[in-house]
Motif scaffolding. Structure first.
Motif, PDB file in Angstrom:
ATOM      1  N   ALA A   8      12.090 -21.859  -0.117  1.00 35.01           N
ATOM      2  CA  ALA A   8      10.807 -21.345  -0.605  1.00 35.01           C
ATOM      3  C   ALA A   8      10.961 -19.930  -1.159  1.00 35.01           C
ATOM      4  N   THR A   9      10.082 -19.588  -2.101  1.00 37.60           N
ATOM      5  CA  THR A   9      10.019 -18.216  -2.602  1.00 37.60           C
ATOM      6  C   THR A   9       8.576 -17.722  -2.397  1.00 37.60           C
ATOM      7  N   LEU A  10       8.374 -16.428  -2.592  1.00 36.15           N
ATOM      8  CA  LEU A  10       7.036 -15.873  -2.376  1.00 36.15           C
ATOM      9  C   LEU A  10       6.004 -16.464  -3.344  1.00 36.15           C
ATOM     10  N   GLU A  11       6.470 -16.922  -4.502  1.00 34.12           N
ATOM     11  CA  GLU A  11       5.533 -17.525  -5.476  1.00 34.12           C
ATOM     12  C   GLU A  11       4.961 -18.847  -4.966  1.00 34.12           C
ATOM     13  N   ASP A  12       5.599 -19.434  -3.970  1.00 40.01           N
ATOM     14  CA  ASP A  12       5.122 -20.718  -3.434  1.00 40.01           C
ATOM     15  C   ASP A  12       3.958 -20.551  -2.459  1.00 40.01           C
ATOM     16  N   ILE A  13       3.650 -19.318  -2.085  1.00 34.73           N
ATOM     17  CA  ILE A  13       2.654 -19.106  -1.021  1.00 34.73           C
ATOM     18  C   ILE A  13       1.304 -19.818  -1.283  1.00 34.73           C
ATOM     19  N   PRO A  14       0.732 -19.740  -2.504  1.00 36.35           N
ATOM     20  CA  PRO A  14      -0.550 -20.427  -2.703  1.00 36.35           C
ATOM     21  C   PRO A  14      -0.465 -21.938  -2.441  1.00 36.35           C
ATOM     22  N   GLU A  15       0.616 -22.572  -2.917  1.00 38.95           N
ATOM     23  CA  GLU A  15       0.743 -24.020  -2.704  1.00 38.95           C
ATOM     24  C   GLU A  15       1.035 -24.368  -1.242  1.00 38.95           C
ATOM     25  N   ILE A  16       1.902 -23.573  -0.628  1.00 40.24           N
ATOM     26  CA  ILE A  16       2.244 -23.819   0.782  1.00 40.24           C
ATOM     27  C   ILE A  16       0.993 -23.699   1.657  1.00 40.24           C
ATOM     28  N   THR A  17       0.214 -22.657   1.411  1.00 42.26           N
ATOM     29  CA  THR A  17      -0.961 -22.456   2.267  1.00 42.26           C
ATOM     30  C   THR A  17      -2.026 -23.518   1.998  1.00 42.26           C
ATOM     31  N   SER A  18      -2.091 -24.052   0.774  1.00 42.43           N
ATOM     32  CA  SER A  18      -3.087 -25.117   0.598  1.00 42.43           C
ATOM     33  C   SER A  18      -2.623 -26.419   1.235  1.00 42.43           C
ATOM     34  N   VAL A  19      -1.322 -26.695   1.235  1.00 41.63           N
ATOM     35  CA  VAL A  19      -0.834 -27.881   1.962  1.00 41.63           C
ATOM     36  C   VAL A  19      -1.143 -27.701   3.454  1.00 41.63           C
ATOM     37  N   PHE A  20      -0.850 -26.523   3.973  1.00 41.08           N
ATOM     38  CA  PHE A  20      -1.093 -26.224   5.393  1.00 41.08           C
ATOM     39  C   PHE A  20      -2.562 -26.488   5.745  1.00 41.08           C
ATOM     40  N   ARG A  21      -3.478 -25.868   4.965  1.00 43.13           N
ATOM     41  CA  ARG A  21      -4.920 -25.973   5.249  1.00 43.13           C
ATOM     42  C   ARG A  21      -5.400 -27.426   5.142  1.00 43.13           C
ATOM     43  N   ASP A  22      -5.031 -28.102   4.051  1.00 41.50           N
ATOM     44  CA  ASP A  22      -5.533 -29.461   3.825  1.00 41.50           C
ATOM     45  C   ASP A  22      -4.973 -30.460   4.829  1.00 41.50           C
ATOM     46  N   THR A  23      -3.691 -30.281   5.197  1.00 41.09           N
ATOM     47  CA  THR A  23      -3.098 -31.222   6.159  1.00 41.09           C
ATOM     48  C   THR A  23      -3.753 -31.058   7.525  1.00 41.09           C
ATOM     49  N   ILE A  24      -3.994 -29.834   7.932  1.00 40.98           N
ATOM     50  CA  ILE A  24      -4.655 -29.617   9.231  1.00 40.98           C
ATOM     51  C   ILE A  24      -6.046 -30.257   9.211  1.00 40.98           C
ATOM     52  N   ARG A  25      -6.793 -30.017   8.124  1.00 44.07           N
ATOM     53  CA  ARG A  25      -8.162 -30.561   8.048  1.00 44.07           C
ATOM     54  C   ARG A  25      -8.182 -32.087   7.995  1.00 44.07           C
ATOM     55  N   ALA A  26      -7.234 -32.660   7.262  1.00 44.58           N
ATOM     56  CA  ALA A  26      -7.270 -34.118   7.073  1.00 44.58           C
ATOM     57  C   ALA A  26      -6.506 -34.900   8.140  1.00 44.58           C
ATOM     58  N   ILE A  27      -5.422 -34.336   8.640  1.00 44.09           N
ATOM     59  CA  ILE A  27      -4.528 -35.104   9.527  1.00 44.09           C
ATOM     60  C   ILE A  27      -4.653 -34.682  11.000  1.00 44.09           C
ATOM     61  N   ASN A  28      -4.586 -33.376  11.253  1.00 44.73           N
ATOM     62  CA  ASN A  28      -4.649 -32.923  12.649  1.00 44.73           C
ATOM     63  C   ASN A  28      -6.059 -33.048  13.231  1.00 44.73           C
ATOM     64  N   SER A  29      -7.048 -33.198  12.354  1.00 44.22           N
ATOM     65  CA  SER A  29      -8.436 -33.276  12.810  1.00 44.22           C
ATOM     66  C   SER A  29      -8.700 -34.462  13.729  1.00 44.22           C
ATOM     67  N   LYS A  30      -7.806 -35.460  13.728  1.00 46.83           N
ATOM     68  CA  LYS A  30      -8.051 -36.579  14.640  1.00 46.83           C
ATOM     69  C   LYS A  30      -7.683 -36.241  16.085  1.00 46.83           C
ATOM     70  N   ASP A  31      -6.939 -35.166  16.288  1.00 45.80           N
ATOM     71  CA  ASP A  31      -6.488 -34.824  17.640  1.00 45.80           C
ATOM     72  C   ASP A  31      -7.049 -33.512  18.185  1.00 45.80           C
ATOM     73  N   TYR A  32      -7.713 -32.726  17.343  1.00 42.60           N
ATOM     74  CA  TYR A  32      -8.227 -31.421  17.777  1.00 42.60           C
ATOM     75  C   TYR A  32      -9.704 -31.305  17.377  1.00 42.60           C
ATOM     76  N   SER A  33     -10.428 -30.423  18.101  1.00 42.75           N
ATOM     77  CA  SER A  33     -11.864 -30.279  17.844  1.00 42.75           C
ATOM     78  C   SER A  33     -12.115 -29.595  16.495  1.00 42.75           C
ATOM     79  N   GLU A  34     -13.358 -29.698  16.062  1.00 43.90           N
ATOM     80  CA  GLU A  34     -13.732 -29.098  14.780  1.00 43.90           C
ATOM     81  C   GLU A  34     -13.467 -27.585  14.774  1.00 43.90           C
ATOM     82  N   LYS A  35     -13.806 -26.948  15.892  1.00 47.45           N
ATOM     83  CA  LYS A  35     -13.605 -25.508  16.022  1.00 47.45           C
ATOM     84  C   LYS A  35     -12.106 -25.167  15.976  1.00 47.45           C
ATOM     85  N   GLN A  36     -11.312 -25.958  16.694  1.00 46.45           N
ATOM     86  CA  GLN A  36      -9.860 -25.723  16.697  1.00 46.45           C
ATOM     87  C   GLN A  36      -9.284 -25.879  15.288  1.00 46.45           C
TER      88      GLN A  36
END
Ligand SMILES: CC(C)(COP(=O)(O)OP(=O)(O)OC[C@H]1O[C@@H](n2cnc3c(N)ncnc32)[C@H](O)[C@@H]1OP(=O)(O)O)[C@@H](O)C(=O)NCCC(=O)NCCS
Length: 155
Positions: A8-36
């Motif tokens: 990774a390079t620093l230019e990847d930060i916007p894409e990396i952080t959107s994958v991080f955010r979207d995956t947590i919201r779409a995938i991890n949401s089945k195992d953790y509360s809305e607040k978490q």
């Protein structure tokens, strides 16, 4: 799918952080509360932390047609600190490919054991890849308690 894996390079930060955010919201949401999920996903906004992770860890991304579809990073030589796959590219073998490269790096670094803290969501994947649970733990992040697992594998 033609997957390209690179550091990774620093230019990847916007894409990396959107994958991080979207995956947590779409995938991890089945195992953790809305607040978490809200608090965990907000970690995407901590840009200094992402910059530090890319600069100071072994940080790799998987790309398909110039789009980042997964990433992984290794801290302190043998601590597998993060592994996320794009919500629309789950179960296509991307995590396994990233994990193999991270594990090879750990061997090159001179360690025989790789360790990680994994989410409830990711545990079946890690167990499938022969990781063992050392213990279940409760970890605090921004005032909330998250249950996860410390896992390890002898390489
Ligand atoms: C866990 C995660 C990284 C797995 O990524 P992936 O690219 O979908 O995994 P792969 O396709 O490489 O999986 C390979 C094999 O692992 C096993 N596996 C993967 N996900 C699994 C699941 N949820 N349950 C059971 N087995 C699973 C399967 O055997 C799978 O092979 P198959 O699809 O042919 O059955 C992904 O689901 C993810 O991003 N989860 C959310 C983020 C997260 O919690 N990351 C860890 C943070 S600490």
């Amino acid at each position: 799918m033609e997957l390209k894996i690179r550091q990774a390079t620093l230019e990847d930060i916007p894409e990396i952080t959107s994958v991080f955010r979207d995956t947590i919201r779409a995938i991890n949401s089945k195992d953790y509360s809305e607040k978490q999920i809200q608090v965990w996903a907000s970690g995407a906004n901590d840009l200094d932390k992402w910059e530090d992770r890319i600069k100071n860890n072994y940080f790799i991304v998987a790309e398909n047609e110039n789009r980042i579809v997964g990433f992984a990073y290794l801290k302190n030589g043998n601590y597998f600190d993060g592994l996320f796959v794009h919500k629309d590219y789950q179960r296509q073998g991307i995590a396994i490919k990233l994990m193999r490269i991270i594990e090879s790096k750990v061997i090159t670094n001179g360690y025989e054991i790789i360790k990680s803290d994994v989410s409830i969501t990711a545990l079946p994947f890690f167990e499938d890849q022969y990781y063992s649970v050392e213990k279940k733990q409760k970890k605090s992040f921004k005032g909330l308690v998250f249950e996860n697992y410390i896992v390890y594998k002898e390489l």
